[in-house]
Design a protein around this motif. Structure first.
Motif, PDB file in Angstrom:
ATOM      1  N   THR A 108     -60.209 121.370  91.375  1.00  0.00           N
ATOM      2  CA  THR A 108     -61.618 121.762  91.470  1.00  0.00           C
ATOM      3  C   THR A 108     -61.761 123.243  91.802  1.00  0.00           C
ATOM      4  O   THR A 108     -62.591 123.947  91.214  1.00  0.00           O
ATOM      5  CB  THR A 108     -62.338 120.917  92.539  1.00  0.00           C
ATOM      6  OG1 THR A 108     -62.239 119.530  92.187  1.00  0.00           O
ATOM      7  CG2 THR A 108     -63.806 121.299  92.632  1.00  0.00           C
TER       8      THR A 108
ATOM      9  N   GLU B 113     -63.414 126.167  89.358  1.00  0.00           N
ATOM     10  CA  GLU B 113     -64.469 127.103  89.762  1.00  0.00           C
ATOM     11  C   GLU B 113     -64.068 128.540  89.449  1.00  0.00           C
ATOM     12  O   GLU B 113     -64.891 129.346  88.989  1.00  0.00           O
ATOM     13  CB  GLU B 113     -64.753 126.942  91.254  1.00  0.00           C
ATOM     14  CG  GLU B 113     -65.391 125.606  91.615  1.00  0.00           C
ATOM     15  CD  GLU B 113     -65.516 125.409  93.109  1.00  0.00           C
ATOM     16  OE1 GLU B 113     -64.928 126.226  93.866  1.00  0.00           O
ATOM     17  OE2 GLU B 113     -66.179 124.447  93.537  1.00  0.00           O
TER      18      GLU B 113
ATOM     19  N   GLU C 219     -68.828 121.566  82.338  1.00  0.00           N
ATOM     20  CA  GLU C 219     -69.068 121.476  83.774  1.00  0.00           C
ATOM     21  C   GLU C 219     -67.758 121.662  84.549  1.00  0.00           C
ATOM     22  O   GLU C 219     -66.664 121.401  84.033  1.00  0.00           O
ATOM     23  CB  GLU C 219     -69.673 120.113  84.128  1.00  0.00           C
ATOM     24  CG  GLU C 219     -71.029 119.855  83.505  1.00  0.00           C
ATOM     25  CD  GLU C 219     -72.096 120.788  84.059  1.00  0.00           C
ATOM     26  OE1 GLU C 219     -71.954 121.227  85.226  1.00  0.00           O
ATOM     27  OE2 GLU C 219     -73.064 121.070  83.335  1.00  0.00           O
TER      28      GLU C 219
ATOM     29  N   SER D  33     -66.606 119.916  86.980  1.00  0.00           N
ATOM     30  CA  SER D  33     -65.912 118.638  87.152  1.00  0.00           C
ATOM     31  C   SER D  33     -65.089 118.286  85.919  1.00  0.00           C
ATOM     32  O   SER D  33     -63.981 117.732  86.025  1.00  0.00           O
ATOM     33  CB  SER D  33     -66.917 117.527  87.444  1.00  0.00           C
ATOM     34  OG  SER D  33     -67.870 117.417  86.394  1.00  0.00           O
ATOM     35  N   THR D  34     -65.619 118.616  84.743  1.00  0.00           N
ATOM     36  CA  THR D  34     -64.887 118.350  83.494  1.00  0.00           C
ATOM     37  C   THR D  34     -63.676 119.263  83.370  1.00  0.00           C
ATOM     38  O   THR D  34     -62.590 118.834  82.951  1.00  0.00           O
ATOM     39  CB  THR D  34     -65.810 118.548  82.285  1.00  0.00           C
ATOM     40  OG1 THR D  34     -66.952 117.691  82.417  1.00  0.00           O
ATOM     41  CG2 THR D  34     -65.090 118.227  80.988  1.00  0.00           C
TER      42      THR D  34
ATOM     43  N   ALA E  77     -61.966 120.522  85.795  1.00  0.00           N
ATOM     44  CA  ALA E  77     -60.961 120.051  86.752  1.00  0.00           C
ATOM     45  C   ALA E  77     -60.167 118.876  86.194  1.00  0.00           C
ATOM     46  O   ALA E  77     -58.961 118.756  86.442  1.00  0.00           O
ATOM     47  CB  ALA E  77     -61.636 119.659  88.059  1.00  0.00           C
ATOM     48  N   LYS E  78     -60.824 118.012  85.434  1.00  0.00           N
ATOM     49  CA  LYS E  78     -60.154 116.837  84.883  1.00  0.00           C
ATOM     50  C   LYS E  78     -59.286 117.171  83.672  1.00  0.00           C
ATOM     51  O   LYS E  78     -58.321 116.463  83.384  1.00  0.00           O
ATOM     52  CB  LYS E  78     -61.191 115.788  84.482  1.00  0.00           C
ATOM     53  CG  LYS E  78     -61.954 115.188  85.652  1.00  0.00           C
ATOM     54  CD  LYS E  78     -63.016 114.214  85.155  1.00  0.00           C
ATOM     55  CE  LYS E  78     -63.819 113.638  86.313  1.00  0.00           C
ATOM     56  NZ  LYS E  78     -64.895 112.720  85.842  1.00  0.00           N
TER      57      LYS E  78
END
Length: 229
Positions: free
Chosen positions: A173, A177, A191, A193-194, A196-197
């Motif tokens: 995460t 950023e 995004e 979150s996306t 990070a995945k």
């Protein structure tokens, strides 16, 4: 030690004398001479018992336990010294800047070498400064790359971030950023979150490969692969 021992002896003898007098004069029918003799006899018996116990402890028991106790004391002092030494090493390590660690140096060299020829000098300098600030835990407010780069895709940014995060042991995460702040054009529709995945995702087209953490992170000839030079 001798002072304490003499004090104990004095107290013991006073107690023995008191007990001897108490025993000697306990009988009302006995004569004075008999009571005195009984008191002296009791005093001598108790004194002999006390001295037997004292010298038995001093000359037999203490020598038996002195060596094991000395070994235990030595081990404790040794362990304490080792802990202090380890603490000193840790403090010395803490005095080293995070930027001077081998992993940080490897990541910085990888970044500069990989994007050399791909980014303009100002962009590369900005990315270098922001990466160093990120490693130090400082805020990064300046955008490094805010334009389209031919054939440089979203998954290339993902893999760049994954390679760095694995070496620096940074959570996905936080890495996401940072990438979002430095490559806003490439990640405009994604995004955090996306990101990070998908740092390790191999789906879709990409040019910049992932490098397993167990392998050296050498600069990748990205400019050549993108046919920029």
């Amino acid at each position: 030690m001798n002072t304490h021992l003499n004090s104990i002896r004095t107290i013991a003898l006073v107690c023995i004398a008191g007990k001897a007098v108490s025993v000697g004069f306990s009988s009302e029918e006995a004569s004075l001479a008999t009571s005195v003799n009984a008191s002296i006899t009791t005093f001598l018996m108790f004194t002999l018992c006390y001295l037997s116990v004292e010298y038995g402890i001093q000359f037999f028991i203490i020598p038996l336990v002195r060596e094991p106790l000395g070994v235990i004391s030595f081990k404790r002092r040794k362990d304490k010294a080792v802990e202090q030494l380890e603490g000193t090493v840790i403090n010395l390590a803490e005095g080293v800047s995070p930027l001077d660690t081998p992993k940080a140096q490897e990541v910085i060299a990888y970044t500069l070498g990989t994007f050399a020829g791909v980014l303009a000098n100002e962009e590369l300098m900005s990315l270098d400064n922001n990466l160093k600030a990120f490693i130090l835990g400082e805020p990064t407010t300046q955008i490094s790359v805010n334009r389209r780069i031919s054939k440089f895709r979203t998954h290339d940014v993902y893999h760049f971030g994954w390679n760095i995060a694995k070496r620096l042991k940074i959570p996905n995460t936080m890495m996401a950023e940072f990438l979002k702040s430095q490559f806003p054009w490439q990640l405009a529709d994604v995004e955090i979150s996306t990101i990070a995945k998908k740092l390790s995702s191999d789906e879709g087209a990409f040019t910049l490969p992932k490098v397993e953490p167990r392998l050296p992170l050498a600069p990748f000839p990205l400019a050549k692969k993108l046919s920029i030079c």
